[in-house]
Design a protein around this motif. Structure first.
Motif, PDB file in Angstrom:
ATOM      1  N   ALA A 124       0.829  -1.200   0.000  1.00 46.45           N
ATOM      2  CA  ALA A 124       0.000   0.000   0.000  1.00 46.45           C
ATOM      3  C   ALA A 124       0.867   1.255   0.000  1.00 46.45           C
ATOM      4  O   ALA A 124       0.566   2.229  -0.699  1.00 46.45           O
ATOM      5  N   ILE A 146      -5.396   2.946   6.254  1.00 49.95           N
ATOM      6  CA  ILE A 146      -5.409   1.547   5.828  1.00 49.95           C
ATOM      7  C   ILE A 146      -4.900   0.704   6.995  1.00 49.95           C
ATOM      8  O   ILE A 146      -3.763   0.892   7.441  1.00 49.95           O
ATOM      9  N   GLY A 205      -3.051  -4.859  -0.531  1.00 47.24           N
ATOM     10  CA  GLY A 205      -2.444  -3.582  -0.184  1.00 47.24           C
ATOM     11  C   GLY A 205      -2.463  -2.622  -1.362  1.00 47.24           C
ATOM     12  O   GLY A 205      -2.784  -1.437  -1.216  1.00 47.24           O
ATOM     13  N   SER A 214      -6.133  -1.518  -2.107  1.00 42.01           N
ATOM     14  CA  SER A 214      -6.706  -0.585  -1.135  1.00 42.01           C
ATOM     15  C   SER A 214      -6.427   0.861  -1.518  1.00 42.01           C
ATOM     16  O   SER A 214      -7.247   1.751  -1.250  1.00 42.01           O
ATOM     17  N   VAL A 215      -5.291   1.096  -2.169  1.00 40.47           N
ATOM     18  CA  VAL A 215      -4.954   2.463  -2.567  1.00 40.47           C
ATOM     19  C   VAL A 215      -5.913   2.962  -3.644  1.00 40.47           C
ATOM     20  O   VAL A 215      -6.270   4.143  -3.687  1.00 40.47           O
TER      21      VAL A 215
END
Length: 564
Positions: free
Chosen positions: A242, A332, A550, A553-554
């Protein structure tokens, strides 16, 4: 330590001159570049270097040479200089031979000729190889020195922190090393001050906390900014992925990590099924590469901070820890999981004194010629058993089930069953532990017959199950009964299955009271807070999937930020 040597071997004068020129151009300031025109000449060059105790960092050899092929030469190098990095120069037609050499002689990398431009095709490969070699061969003059007792929990914690953060250190046991007594005298310290940490050009630390040690080493323990676009809690594979994607896409990014980058994966001696690494790589290596990549794009890493709470402050999310907090527009959560506690009589008193949850790859050498017990049947336990078997007299793998085939990858199962120093105890469990100041005995029980047997043991490494630490998140973040974070559509599914959760599991909405929207795929019940990796409900519990989550999620962070 003498300046290390890079040896190049090629019978073609023009190719030999070219590879030496390119290597000297980039590495000549730190390494001595020595050319040889044949395998026999290279053997003689290395013989002279070894006689003078001069380190050899890398041997780069062409495959097609008369008298001795590149692979034959590198096989000889592997026997004489086992820690040297091996690079084979080859033509496309020889790639099958090169791949075979990866398995047979431990070839580190092969490179197709020509390698122009070297900035794209040669230097990245050599940078990685020399970086790995340097981490394994630090300059001892700048090492941190740790004096302590090998059965001390605090000493173990400090050594683990140093190893996982790639800080070179030397360990001196007060019971085994004469140098330990000398250092205690020089520092005017007593055993009450242990562990003692001597930092080059710094103050001597007496029984320091992890936070004090991190600060003394110059590691960042506070954030630079007042507000970030995204704060990532946890520096395992999901968190580091991430960080790489967030920072590379222009988001101001900070990672908060309690211990060290890598998470549980960072402790693995070998990850062999990760895409793109045919020889496998250690968890520490993977974490080091990922951290360097994240820092290159501008992500910050704040270490030795134990996050205790998450707060919503209007459009801002605050991550609180002892002594401060970090505010960000999105968060996150990538805190991963820890091993579950093993319930056994006498075990809690021996944690850190021969009993450990998980194991760093570097700890294996401390078990030289000892009887070692490993509890668990998943990949992490299998990898640890194989690594420990390199040093221990015998490794006993204690498994509750009737086999390891269903819970462990096939490549690990084959190696464990073929090992002469690993004994698998099926349908068995550890029910008691005892010792005077450290682990000395274990009691094993047969789960079918109930029969118990007491065995001598100095080391017990536990790898059982996955338990997320998510209590710090508070009631606004919906979790399942085991503590795993519920995200995306699973929030609605959980609410439908259990109406009593309706008050908490409301779909995430836009900030400021705007119209309610469905949560994004990795979004939690609190808008702007996402979960990735093992801490998330129904995640795959694999390194590759954690990295994927990860990164993904961004994408959702960007979508969320566009709504506020």
């Amino acid at each position: 330590m003498s300046r290390a040597t890079i040896v190049t071997v090629d019978d073609d004068p023009m190719v030999s001159a070219a590879i030496a020129r390119d290597l000297r151009s980039r590495y000549g300031g730190d390494y001595r570049i020595v050319r040889a025109s044949s395998g026999a000449e290279a053997v003689e060059v290395m013989r002279r270097l070894l006689l003078r105790d001069e380190p050899i960092a890398l041997v780069c050899a062409d495959q097609r040479m008369p008298g001795m092929s590149g692979i034959e030469l590198l096989a000889h190098v592997r026997e004489q200089v086992p820690d040297a990095k091996l690079l084979l120069l080859t033509a496309y037609a020889d790639t099958d031979v090169a791949i075979t050499a990866i398995n047979e002689i431990g070839l580190d990398h092969y490179l197709l000729k020509p390698w122009d431009p070297p900035e794209e095709r040669l230097y990245p490969v050599v940078d990685d190889l020399l970086g790995d070699w340097r981490r394994a061969h630090p300059e001892h003059t700048s090492d941190v020195r740790v004096v302590g007792h090998r059965w001390s929990e605090r000493s173990h914690d400090l050594k683990t922190f140093l190893a996982r953060n790639h800080v070179p250190y030397r360990w001196f046991d007060v019971e085994r090393d004469e140098e330990a007594a000398r250092l205690l005298g020089l520092a005017d310290a007593t055993t009450a001050d242990l562990p003692l940490v001597l930092v080059p050009d710094g103050e001597t630390l007496r029984a320091p906390t992890i936070l004090e040690l991190a600060a003394a080493l110059g590691l960042r323990t506070t954030a630079e900014r007042e507000l970030y676009d995204v704060c990532i809690v946890g520096g395992g594979p999901a968190g580091l992925a991430a960080a790489v994607y967030a920072a590379s896409e222009g988001l101001s990014t900070v990672v908060v990590e309690q211990s060290a980058p890598g998470g549980q994966a960072g402790q693995s001696a070998s990850i062999e099924n990760y895409l793109g690494f045919p020889r496998g790589l250690s968890g520490a290596d993977l974490a080091g590469r990922a951290l360097a990549q994240a820092r290159r794009f501008g992500a910050e890493l704040v270490l030795a901070r134990d996050v205790v709470a998450l707060e919503a402050r209007g459009p801002v999310r605050a991550v609180r820890f002892d002594g401060g907090d970090i505010e960000a527009r999105a968060v996150i959560v990538a805190t991963g999981v820890s091993y579950r506690t093993l319930e056994a009589e006498g075990l809690p008193e021996l944690i850190g004194r021969g009993v450990y949850y998980g194991a760093n790859a570097s700890e294996a050498s401390q078990c030289q010629d000892d009887e070692v017990y490993v509890v668990g049947a998943a990949n992490s336990a299998g990898q640890a058993a194989l690594n420990l078997a390199r040093f221990a007299a015998r490794v006993h793998l204690v498994v509750r089930g009737a086999g390891i085939e269903e819970t462990m990858s096939e490549y690990l199962v084959e190696r464990i069953l073929a090992s002469e120093t690993i004994e698998v105890h099926l349908r068995s469990e550890v029910v008691a532990a005892a010792g005077d100041g450290h682990l000395e005995r274990l009691t094993l029980a047969d789960r079918d017959t109930g029969e118990r047997v007491e065995v001598e043991a100095s080391w017990l490494f536990i790898f059982i199950g996955a338990s997320p630490r998510t209590d710090w998140l508070g009631d606004e973040i919906v979790r399942d009964d085991k503590g795993f974070i519920v995200t995306g559509n699973d929030l609605k599914v959980m609410e439908a299955a259990d109406p009593s959760r309706a008050g908490a599991a409301v779909p995430a909405g836009a900030a400021g009271g705007a119209a309610v929207r469905a949560p994004f795929a990795l979004e939690t019940s609190l808008p702007g807070v996402f979960a990735a990796g093992d801490v998330r409900l129904d995640s795959m519990k694999r390194v590759a999937s954690a990295v994927g989550e990860g990164a993904m999620s961004v994408y959702f962070v960007h979508r969320y930020l566009a709504t506020i």
